[in-house]
Write a protein that holds these residues in place. Sequence first.
Motif, PDB file in Angstrom:
ATOM      1  N   ARG B 244       2.139  22.858   9.743  1.00 24.82           N
ATOM      2  CA  ARG B 244       2.814  21.786  10.457  1.00 24.82           C
ATOM      3  C   ARG B 244       2.506  21.881  11.959  1.00 24.82           C
ATOM      4  NH1 ARG B 244       8.659  21.996   8.699  1.00 24.82           N
ATOM      5  NH2 ARG B 244       7.906  21.562   6.614  1.00 24.82           N
ATOM      6  N   GLY B 247      -0.595  20.552  13.219  1.00 26.61           N
ATOM      7  CA  GLY B 247      -0.652  19.106  13.327  1.00 26.61           C
ATOM      8  C   GLY B 247      -1.224  18.415  12.112  1.00 26.61           C
ATOM      9  N   LEU B 248      -1.254  19.122  10.948  1.00 25.90           N
ATOM     10  CA  LEU B 248      -1.719  18.471   9.723  1.00 25.90           C
ATOM     11  C   LEU B 248      -0.746  17.369   9.331  1.00 25.90           C
ATOM     12  CD1 LEU B 248      -2.938  21.376   7.406  1.00 25.90           C
ATOM     13  CD2 LEU B 248      -4.267  19.809   8.811  1.00 25.90           C
ATOM     14  N   SER B 249      -1.282  16.365   8.648  1.00 28.85           N
ATOM     15  CA  SER B 249      -0.421  15.262   8.221  1.00 28.85           C
ATOM     16  C   SER B 249       0.527  15.747   7.141  1.00 28.85           C
ATOM     17  CB  SER B 249      -1.258  14.109   7.681  1.00 28.85           C
ATOM     18  OG  SER B 249      -1.743  14.441   6.409  1.00 28.85           O
ATOM     19  N   ARG B 250       1.661  15.055   7.041  1.00 32.69           N
ATOM     20  CA  ARG B 250       2.670  15.402   6.047  1.00 32.69           C
ATOM     21  C   ARG B 250       2.071  15.376   4.644  1.00 32.69           C
ATOM     22  NH1 ARG B 250       8.274  15.425   5.874  1.00 32.69           N
ATOM     23  NH2 ARG B 250       9.213  14.497   4.026  1.00 32.69           N
ATOM     24  N   ARG B 251       1.236  14.365   4.389  1.00 31.56           N
ATOM     25  CA  ARG B 251       0.636  14.216   3.077  1.00 31.56           C
ATOM     26  C   ARG B 251      -0.234  15.427   2.736  1.00 31.56           C
ATOM     27  NH1 ARG B 251      -1.721   9.738  -0.110  1.00 31.56           N
ATOM     28  NH2 ARG B 251      -0.573   8.327   1.232  1.00 31.56           N
ATOM     29  N   SER B 252      -1.062  15.853   3.676  1.00 21.88           N
ATOM     30  CA  SER B 252      -1.961  16.952   3.332  1.00 21.88           C
ATOM     31  C   SER B 252      -1.198  18.273   3.242  1.00 21.88           C
ATOM     32  CB  SER B 252      -3.120  17.042   4.331  1.00 21.88           C
ATOM     33  OG  SER B 252      -2.692  17.656   5.509  1.00 21.88           O
ATOM     34  N   ILE B 253      -0.076  18.390   3.955  1.00 19.30           N
ATOM     35  CA  ILE B 253       0.740  19.601   3.803  1.00 19.30           C
ATOM     36  C   ILE B 253       1.362  19.629   2.409  1.00 19.30           C
ATOM     37  CG2 ILE B 253       2.821  20.797   4.586  1.00 19.30           C
ATOM     38  CD1 ILE B 253       2.228  19.808   7.384  1.00 19.30           C
TER      39      ILE B 253
END
Lengths: 298, 341
Positions: B244, B247-253
């Motif tokens: 997080r 700065g990864l996107s919520r979807r890819s997390i």
Amino acid sequence: MSATSPDIEITIPRRYRAIRLAPAAMRRPLALAGVAILLVWVVGALLAPVLTSYKPDAVTNSLFAAPSSAHLFGTDQLGRDVFSRVLYGARISLPVSAILVLISMAIGSALGSVAGYFGGILDTLIMRLVDLVFAFPAIILALVVTAVLGPSLQNAVFALVFVSWPTYARVVRGLVLSAGNAEYVQTSRLLGASARQTLVRDVLPNVIGPVVVLATLDFGNAILLLSGLSFLGLGAQPPTAEWGAMVSAGTQYFQYWWMSTFPGLAIFSSVLALNFLGDSLRDALDPHGSWTNRGGRG
Amino acid sequence: MLPSRAFGRFIGRRLIALVILAVGIVFVTFVLTHMVPANPALANLGQNPTPAEIKNFDRVNGLDKPLPVQLGLYFVHLVQGNLGTSEVTSDPIIHDLGQTIPATAELAILSILIALVFGVGFGLLAALRRNSFTDFVLRILSLVGVSVPTFWLALIALYLLFFKLGIFPGGSRLSPSDVAPPRVTGMYTVDALLAGQLSTFWDALQHLVLPSIILAAANMGLLTRYTRSAVLEVMEQDYVRAARAKGLSRRSIVFGHVLRAALPSIVTVIGLAFANVLTGAVLVENIFSWPGIGQYGYQASVALDLPAIAGVSLFIAVVYIVINFIVDVLYGVLDPRVRVQ
């Protein structure tokens, strides 16, 4: 490890955890809903003769009467009042399932604590037996046992005790193992307490909470399995007003939906209430993650 | 991910435990079905058999020999693939099982798939919206799923969706006008597709869907709660926080890190889900006139057909422990920490 006082401070809050469980659970709306539904059933069962003027086995001339003010839930193929039978049915399903759970809990907890506390060959023997019983889905063993002993409510209870004690044994063994190795228990042993004293005073209070949660959820499961066996004709026999058997009778008169709908609702609501309660108790016991793990009708 | 020696030992230990358990299962099944107070001769010969008839029945079924000898013979026959003869159908039990298993397998597979899709989806949603109204509703839904009596749900569904609305066909595997497709797997939907009979496939699927959904209810509830707690646990891990922070996107997390790590815990439920499906199958197959192993076992139990009920329980128990074995191994593959223990 030293036998000095700091351990005692840990002991006190732990010992009272089981007692503090109840009020914590009551603050949750689901637990309240569960208790309310259960109360309705308990009161309904106790006051059945007052709440309805029909006897559960009294045959009348109005067969297959649809629900009306005279017969709230309608009548069945013999003209018996379904409302009265559902109320009196609570006098069978609830206490019989409760007894079933208590027996399983007693046997399972006893064997589990023996296995966990003494270890060694006893532990191995008991836990292999647990593995064996677990290898059969409950209903299959119940089918075998009822086939061998013959169909009756008593034998269905016997079959279900046979399949449900191992869950308690496994859980209690784990709890006793972890509690028995806790420092404050070791300390109390070092201070000269006997095995029995530590078991009752230090280990047991830590085991009670999880076992109560398990028993609450298992209670619902027991109602489901017992009524399922009765539905199949392997449990309570007609003309007994048992919920599962009543649903089963309704399958032969499909268009008279009230015959199986209302006893089924009775099963559903009481099991749901117990699961509401058990789930909330589990949360209270283990706030971490909340509404977690275990359950199902395996 | 390559199978290391530690992983080989892990599998080896599990295999040995599996074999011991299987022998134990045979023993338990034998003891249960041979320590019978009810007399199988009387149950199968009808009213007032002559002593000679009883003697003959006992001799044919090997009931006149001492129990340890019977147990030995039972093991020998099992190894030869002989489960005995059903006293009701008069067919070899292995043949009856071959007839009934595909019907149940078809039901169980579709039902577990439905439960997986909805259970994992709901669980994920509940975890991501933790303590919201959605979470609360999904919690109640999952509790309803595990609380509703399967046999009652089946009746209500049949009454409304078949009897009143006519959306679904009412019971059995095919419409009377349809002929079973040429047998390859015994699963009508698969066989119909293999034979290219699309109308038969459609008919079989229509018959399959309703009982599968009903069987899925309990497992959907179970999977929702397991997935939710597994996902919540993973989301507290440092590497998720790191992802997080990166700065990864919520979807890819969620799909790259969280779901992948929560998978092992979800996989462990599959054994339990299988047991639930079988329990439900005994009840639902009777209501839907589905000629599967649940109905067969139930009929054997009612008719005191002990060889048949022994065959059913043996088969189911062995499948059950094999599934749990596969789950254990899968768990080891998905979560390397387990192998080392």
